[in-house]
Design an enzyme around this catalytic site. Sequence first.
Site, PDB file in Angstrom:
ATOM      1  N   ALA B 166       0.826  -1.215   0.000  1.00 29.04           N
ATOM      2  CA  ALA B 166       0.000   0.000   0.000  1.00 29.04           C
ATOM      3  C   ALA B 166       0.859   1.265   0.000  1.00 29.04           C
ATOM      4  O   ALA B 166       0.486   2.279  -0.593  1.00 29.04           O
ATOM      5  CB  ALA B 166      -0.942   0.004   1.199  1.00 29.04           C
ATOM      6  N   ASP B 167       2.015   1.212   0.661  1.00 34.75           N
ATOM      7  CA  ASP B 167       2.899   2.387   0.686  1.00 34.75           C
ATOM      8  C   ASP B 167       3.362   2.737  -0.724  1.00 34.75           C
ATOM      9  O   ASP B 167       3.456   3.905  -1.095  1.00 34.75           O
ATOM     10  CB  ASP B 167       4.132   2.098   1.551  1.00 34.75           C
ATOM     11  CG  ASP B 167       3.791   2.034   3.033  1.00 34.75           C
ATOM     12  OD1 ASP B 167       2.756   2.591   3.436  1.00 34.75           O
ATOM     13  OD2 ASP B 167       4.572   1.424   3.783  1.00 34.75           O
ATOM     14  N   VAL B 168       3.692   1.698  -1.487  1.00 39.55           N
ATOM     15  CA  VAL B 168       4.156   1.913  -2.859  1.00 39.55           C
ATOM     16  C   VAL B 168       3.026   2.509  -3.709  1.00 39.55           C
ATOM     17  O   VAL B 168       3.249   3.429  -4.509  1.00 39.55           O
ATOM     18  CB  VAL B 168       4.647   0.579  -3.468  1.00 39.55           C
ATOM     19  CG1 VAL B 168       4.919   0.719  -4.954  1.00 39.55           C
ATOM     20  CG2 VAL B 168       5.881   0.092  -2.739  1.00 39.55           C
ATOM     21  N   GLY B 171       2.665   6.042  -3.000  1.00 34.59           N
ATOM     22  CA  GLY B 171       3.785   6.745  -3.618  1.00 34.59           C
ATOM     23  C   GLY B 171       3.563   6.981  -5.104  1.00 34.59           C
ATOM     24  O   GLY B 171       3.836   8.063  -5.634  1.00 34.59           O
ATOM     25  N   GLU B 198      -3.807   7.210   1.769  1.00 39.36           N
ATOM     26  CA  GLU B 198      -3.290   5.892   1.379  1.00 39.36           C
ATOM     27  C   GLU B 198      -4.394   4.831   1.441  1.00 39.36           C
ATOM     28  O   GLU B 198      -4.429   3.902   0.637  1.00 39.36           O
ATOM     29  CB  GLU B 198      -2.119   5.505   2.291  1.00 39.36           C
ATOM     30  CG  GLU B 198      -1.473   4.182   1.890  1.00 39.36           C
ATOM     31  CD  GLU B 198      -0.121   3.928   2.538  1.00 39.36           C
ATOM     32  OE1 GLU B 198       0.649   4.893   2.733  1.00 39.36           O
ATOM     33  OE2 GLU B 198       0.177   2.760   2.838  1.00 39.36           O
TER      34      GLU B 198
END
Lengths: 405, 399
Positions: B166-168, B171, B198
Amino acid sequence: MGVKEKKDVLLMGIKVLDLADEKASFCPKLLADMGASVIKVERPHGDPSRDIGPFWKNSSHPERSLFFQYHNANKRGITLDLEQSVGREIFLKLVNKTDIVVETFLPGYLKNLGLGFEVLSDINPRLILVSVTGFGQNGPRSKYKSCDLIVSAFGGSMYVSGSPSTPPLKPFGEQSYYTTSLFGAIAILLALRRRTRSGNGEHIDISMQEAVTSTLDQVMVRYFYDQVIPERQGSLHWDSSFCILSCKDGYLLLTLFQQWETLVELMDSEGMAEDLIEENWKDEEYRLKHVDHIIEVLERWTKTHTTDELFKLGQLMRFPWAPVQSPRGVLESPQLKARSFFVDMDYPQIGTSTKCPGAPYKFSSGFLNRRKRAPLIGEDNISIYGTELGLSDEELQRLSSLSII
Amino acid sequence: MEYPMDKAILNGLRVLDFTWMLAGPYATRILADFGAEVIKVQCAKTAGGVESDLTGYFNTWNRNKRGITLNMSHPEAREIALRLTGISDVVIENFSPRVMSNWGLNYENLKEIKGDLIMVSMSAMGQTGFWRDFVAYGPTIQALSGLTYLTSFSKDAPMGLGYSYADVIAGLYAALAVLAALEYRDRTGKGQYVDISEYEAMCTLMGPAILDAYLNNNEILPKGNEADHIPAAPYGCYRCLGMDRWCVIAVFNEEEWQSLRHVMGYPSWSTNEKFSTLSKRKAHADELDELLGQWTAKYTSEELVCLLQEAGVPAGVVQNAEDIARDPQLKARDYFMKLVHPALGMVTSDASPVRFSGSVSDDWKTAPLLGEDNHYVYTELLGLTENELSLYLQRGIIG
């Protein structure tokens, strides 16, 4: 931040021809959501991704694919057979009037039809062509067939998901198509910036495998820096920081080490900390070594609570815990409701409207949060071929009878 | 022919980067890869763990950026941050929603300094709503979005992905948002504020399942590697020769099925009536998988996939990190490259999946050491004198 006048749209005036199947149809959709004008070009009987479910009322039909619906909202749609020479002539006319073409054919397919980048670029030097393939335009695997399953395997997302006692597990829901589409959309906006200066378009080459590999967080980093091959370990996070445990009514993701003393106090206040209150558990190294025991004790505690109780309690104490939600839970999320994340989309084929995920960003300049449903097969043939390309009714009739459109 | 440099694309764009961990640095890495001057702001006191400049993790997500130090807990640091904003096009951050405001650096403050500023705030839940202050990492968001639940073999044993995906995704959306806002600024002359959640970013990648739940009222269950809504059979992950070696096979049409039968040498079970059409094969998928798995187990994944793909059957090797590092396809495309880091020595970096034909990216550099660019940024860009800089350093404001 409501609906603004057309002049204020982020990507106003950007024109996209979308030849992509399921592998990258989300890429033009991202641009359409930002106000670009996108024409979906389907083969005469419709794009194959219309065969992908889920379907409205669970019955398979090209106008009932919810997969197609979601990935093609906000686009207009025409049909065209590129394998007939008349179809190709029409395509070149469309190319002349567009900024961007997105395609997902195997490398060489368009070139063999006489529609390679050089040809398209001769007609429209400002054209940006985005080619999305499983493995890229060159290299020993460039001609390999691909789909989400294949590139998730080659790309590395499968090997590290699942548990040691199960086969590798593919991330749910065609994730490689989404990451590829996000990279594709970023590439397009970069190419547009270069074009502003140089006046020239270019050919963008996106490999789905590379897109998957570049989303693996720590996996390749640990290999290159720590000489570790990351393995599957079920719901236990790679560094044992998170684990999923059962509650009375479902499952909760929780941390195992963060704010250790607070966690033990919480459990102890209910008389359920067991031996974790002892001094030796304050040592982080010791905890890491005996993580299985921590999980056992914790789960005896979580099982006496509901997921909602522990989610609220945990967040109050600044623990990054969360219930393992189903799509139903997502639809009912008070946070998503408070931010009006879901938007209404008319869906006249089925005589109703639907709630649909909106965009994950709020631009202060405004964001066109309209949701026009995906086009029916050939829905905009007349307006685009007739009004915009200037073909006569007779020509349209003839093309239709030859199954070119 | 002279190839265009990838880095030329965002040449002249300056990004003041307050991000940390993975989601934010992933976004600014993309901007840095294509030539933006990304100035990563770190505080010496908090630059530990994954923000330590000597870790592989930090070095991977912060390549091509410049690095400065600024101790935001010092009252005089705000003034410097405002001056840095004045010479930047973009300010980006991924703190909890209160942090920038507490420093007096919210969008309202910053746009007074730079009228056409683009500011992007990335947070777990967004800047508004009941949950705005909730704490979440990648796995938290994956659990909330339905991804973890559905990436499982059974609803009674949720597993999810083995990494922070999820962070990617956040981003990638943030990089896209910056570029779209730039496009808008070029046309209108106006900057703006972008609020990215996010949680919402992850939920946009669950679209068809959410529509299914809403419109059909279906209870959507995890199905492991089953084809489920994909019109293919056989479809799945099959054991191969060796320790923990696997392949995947996906057969979409009659032609591919006949090719698979050919590669298998037309075993008698494959003539069975119940495998004669796609829909019949789907209906008997468990039995089909069992029989196919007995065949795949006799071969190495690499040789089998090669045979199948040559015959036109979609198939793949389930690659682990080592396989990927040695992958001939990635090698042919120079996906991994060697860079020299001043402290870590020779390191391996991945390329960008964004490929412009014929362009080159051989001018990449490793992540900055802590405060490596203090002198350049504070004196050359901001115009502090040597004396001022050393005074700020001494007083721990730049530090």
